[in-house]
Design a protein around this motif. Structure first.
Motif, PDB file in Angstrom:
ATOM      1  N   LEU A 136     -32.256 -11.356   2.771  1.00 23.27           N
ATOM      2  CA  LEU A 136     -31.329 -10.445   3.961  1.00 23.27           C
ATOM      3  C   LEU A 136     -31.682 -10.420   4.897  1.00 23.27           C
ATOM      4  O   LEU A 136     -32.310 -10.814   5.709  1.00 23.27           O
ATOM      5  CB  LEU A 136     -31.295  -9.204   3.389  1.00 23.27           C
ATOM      6  N   ALA A 178     -22.633  -4.754  10.749  1.00 31.25           N
ATOM      7  CA  ALA A 178     -22.790  -4.803   9.557  1.00 31.25           C
ATOM      8  C   ALA A 178     -21.157  -6.437   9.648  1.00 31.25           C
ATOM      9  O   ALA A 178     -21.039  -6.498   8.560  1.00 31.25           O
ATOM     10  CB  ALA A 178     -22.286  -3.562   8.964  1.00 31.25           C
ATOM     11  N   LEU A 189     -21.763  -9.379   9.636  1.00 34.51           N
ATOM     12  CA  LEU A 189     -21.693 -10.536   8.632  1.00 34.51           C
ATOM     13  C   LEU A 189     -20.888 -10.100   7.819  1.00 34.51           C
ATOM     14  O   LEU A 189     -20.740 -11.281   6.949  1.00 34.51           O
ATOM     15  CB  LEU A 189     -22.755  -9.793   7.965  1.00 34.51           C
ATOM     16  N   ARG A 190     -19.310  -8.691   8.067  1.00 33.24           N
ATOM     17  CA  ARG A 190     -18.700  -8.898   6.643  1.00 33.24           C
ATOM     18  C   ARG A 190     -17.628 -10.165   6.993  1.00 33.24           C
ATOM     19  O   ARG A 190     -17.427 -10.743   6.525  1.00 33.24           O
ATOM     20  CB  ARG A 190     -17.795  -7.893   6.528  1.00 33.24           C
ATOM     21  N   VAL A 236     -19.771 -13.969   6.405  1.00 34.16           N
ATOM     22  CA  VAL A 236     -19.912 -14.502   5.135  1.00 34.16           C
ATOM     23  C   VAL A 236     -19.333 -13.410   4.231  1.00 34.16           C
ATOM     24  O   VAL A 236     -20.435 -13.918   2.972  1.00 34.16           O
ATOM     25  CB  VAL A 236     -21.319 -14.397   5.553  1.00 34.16           C
ATOM     26  N   TYR A 243     -20.260 -10.441   4.003  1.00 34.04           N
ATOM     27  CA  TYR A 243     -21.058  -9.498   2.843  1.00 34.04           C
ATOM     28  C   TYR A 243     -20.777  -8.116   3.485  1.00 34.04           C
ATOM     29  O   TYR A 243     -20.265  -7.674   4.035  1.00 34.04           O
ATOM     30  CB  TYR A 243     -22.272  -9.256   4.181  1.00 34.04           C
ATOM     31  N   GLU A 244     -20.846  -7.188   2.268  1.00 28.29           N
ATOM     32  CA  GLU A 244     -20.483  -5.965   2.086  1.00 28.29           C
ATOM     33  C   GLU A 244     -21.200  -4.757   1.786  1.00 28.29           C
ATOM     34  O   GLU A 244     -21.253  -3.810   1.162  1.00 28.29           O
ATOM     35  CB  GLU A 244     -19.415  -6.093   0.853  1.00 28.29           C
ATOM     36  N   GLY A 245     -22.577  -5.037   2.072  1.00 30.20           N
ATOM     37  CA  GLY A 245     -23.604  -4.213   2.348  1.00 30.20           C
ATOM     38  C   GLY A 245     -23.498  -3.481   3.929  1.00 30.20           C
ATOM     39  O   GLY A 245     -22.955  -3.488   4.430  1.00 30.20           O
ATOM     40  N   ALA A 255     -30.612  -5.477   7.056  1.00 29.72           N
ATOM     41  CA  ALA A 255     -28.655  -5.381   5.711  1.00 29.72           C
ATOM     42  C   ALA A 255     -29.852  -4.577   4.323  1.00 29.72           C
ATOM     43  O   ALA A 255     -31.273  -5.575   3.742  1.00 29.72           O
ATOM     44  CB  ALA A 255     -29.230  -6.781   5.457  1.00 29.72           C
ATOM     45  N   SER A 309     -29.072  -4.606   0.226  1.00 37.26           N
ATOM     46  CA  SER A 309     -27.749  -5.048  -0.758  1.00 37.26           C
ATOM     47  C   SER A 309     -27.363  -4.436  -1.419  1.00 37.26           C
ATOM     48  O   SER A 309     -26.981  -2.778  -1.301  1.00 37.26           O
ATOM     49  CB  SER A 309     -28.904  -5.074  -1.468  1.00 37.26           C
ATOM     50  N   PRO A 310     -26.005  -4.984  -1.284  1.00 39.74           N
ATOM     51  CA  PRO A 310     -24.448  -4.590  -1.839  1.00 39.74           C
ATOM     52  C   PRO A 310     -25.079  -3.561  -2.223  1.00 39.74           C
ATOM     53  O   PRO A 310     -25.561  -3.730  -3.642  1.00 39.74           O
ATOM     54  CB  PRO A 310     -23.725  -5.209  -1.745  1.00 39.74           C
ATOM     55  N   HIS A 317     -18.547  -3.198  -6.835  1.00 36.79           N
ATOM     56  CA  HIS A 317     -17.834  -4.709  -7.007  1.00 36.79           C
ATOM     57  C   HIS A 317     -16.708  -4.483  -8.589  1.00 36.79           C
ATOM     58  O   HIS A 317     -16.442  -3.780  -9.383  1.00 36.79           O
ATOM     59  CB  HIS A 317     -19.325  -5.428  -7.324  1.00 36.79           C
TER      60      HIS A 317
END
Length: 67
Positions: free
Chosen positions: A1, A29, A32-33, A36, A38-40, A59, A61-62, A67
């Motif tokens: 991460l 954040a 990153l979203r 790539v 990223y949703e964390g 980061a 973990s989501p 989900h």
């Protein structure tokens, strides 16, 4: 991460208590979203305001429940 480190963030000069460091985490954040998917969250794991050598965001973990 992903991990982000900043040795001398300008946010510390603006808010010596570290309150403005949340903007760095939110910005990282969001980058990153967008880049790539990223949703964390970015966790502020070290802060110059509390005596660390620099600020660090890691980061998280989501949450699988989202989900």
């Amino acid at each position: 991460l992903p991990v982000a480190r900043v040795a001398d963030p300008i946010a510390i000069h603006a808010t010596p208590d570290g309150a403005a460091c949340a903007f760095y985490g939110a910005g990282l954040a969001e980058l990153l979203r967008l880049l790539v998917g990223y949703e964390g969250a970015m966790l502020h794991t070290a802060c110059r305001a509390t005596g660390a050598a620099g600020c660090e965001w890691r980061a998280a973990s989501p949450d699988p429940r989202h989900h």
